[in-house]
Enzyme design. Structure first.
Site, short mmCIF file in Angstrom:
data_model
loop_
_atom_site.label_atom_id
_atom_site.label_comp_id
_atom_site.label_asym_id
_atom_site.label_seq_id
_atom_site.Cartn_x
_atom_site.Cartn_y
_atom_site.Cartn_z
N ASP A 116 -3.27 5.89 -2.21
CA ASP A 116 -1.94 5.34 -1.95
C ASP A 116 -1.69 4.24 -2.98
OD1 ASP A 116 -3.02 2.93 -1.09
OD2 ASP A 116 -2.73 3.34 1.03
N SER A 153 0.81 -1.23 0.00
CA SER A 153 0.00 0.00 0.00
C SER A 153 0.84 1.28 0.00
CB SER A 153 -1.01 -0.03 1.15
OG SER A 153 -0.38 -0.12 2.40
#
Length: 243
Positions: free
Chosen positions: A242, A101
């Site tokens: 992200d 992530s």
């Protein structure tokens, strides 16, 4: 009780440090054995983000899953929620997302989903952990029962339609100017397209991944670039993702 491999969000760490090909191979074998229930042909769906190490980890996972007789469906770069959705939609026994992530490119992770598209319970993760340190040679599939790997097409369109259906049908973004920063990550294709299909005028940044630039001076961990672009384009809103 502390666990050796799994954390709060799967297995994460430095690529080729913590997340090695050997570990990914064992994760594929162990998870495959845990989820091989019944006599049907079992399959696992694997997605990933845009990190360079994703190729290495994906290949090792495929070797692990196919060695215990599971077929593999590969999606290529796609957001984590898409893996959860597609695991359910395609009736897979298991879903895997290769991603870290918001972390830098040299980290990576392996996150597992059950057939319902939800994160595995602690109990199931402990069951997989027990097998990670076990000798599985005698539990491998016979040569005639090895799994196959196949890259599937159309997954981006399927996920975009799914995401759009979560909104009220009457909701449209006509006339809105939207800047979307995809962090050079997993959503770099689907996020701008979904907004455009909803009627927005889209200005996309962070959509040129090269394996190294995920989250680098872009995305939700570095919103300054997004802020500048919103002012430059006189946009109504800016959205930062992200990796």
């Amino acid at each position: 009780m502390a666990r050796k491999y799994f954390g709060t969000d799967g297995i994460r760490g430095r690529a080729n440090g913590v997340i090695t090909p050997e570990l990914a191979l064992k994760v594929g074998q162990a998870a495959g054995l845990v989820f091989k229930n019944g006599d049907h042909r079992h399959r696992v769906l694997i997605g990933k983000d845009t990190r360079l190490s994703g190729y290495m980890i994906e290949t090792a996972l495929i070797a692990g899953f196919t060695s215990v007789g599971m077929d593999v469906l590969q999606t290529g770069p796609i957001p984590t929620p898409a893996v959860a959705m597609l695991t359910r939609s395609m009736r897979a026994d298991l879903g895997v997302m290769i991603s870290a992530s918001h972390n830098p490119y040299d980290d990576n992770g392996i996150k597992l989903f059950g057939p319902d598209g939800y994160k595995l319970s602690d109990e199931v993760e402990r069951e997989i952990e027990k097998l990670l340190d076990a000798d599985l040679d005698k539990r491998l599939a016979r040569s005639a029962d090895l799994g196959r790997a196949k890259r599937i097409d159309g997954v981006h369109d399927r996920y975009i339609e799914f995401a759009k259906r979560t909104l009220p049908r009457a909701l449209e973004f006509d006339g809105m100017r939207v800047v979307i920063d995809c962090a050079n990550g997993a959503a770099y294709r689907v996020a701008p397209e979904a907004l455009w299909e909803l009627g927005a005028e889209v200005f996309a940044v962070g959509v040129e991944p090269d394996g190294f630039n995920i989250n680098k001076e872009c995305g939700s961990t570095a919103p300054e670039a997004l802020s500048r672009k919103v002012r430059e384009m006189r946009a109504d809103i800016g959205i930062a993702l992200d990796g």
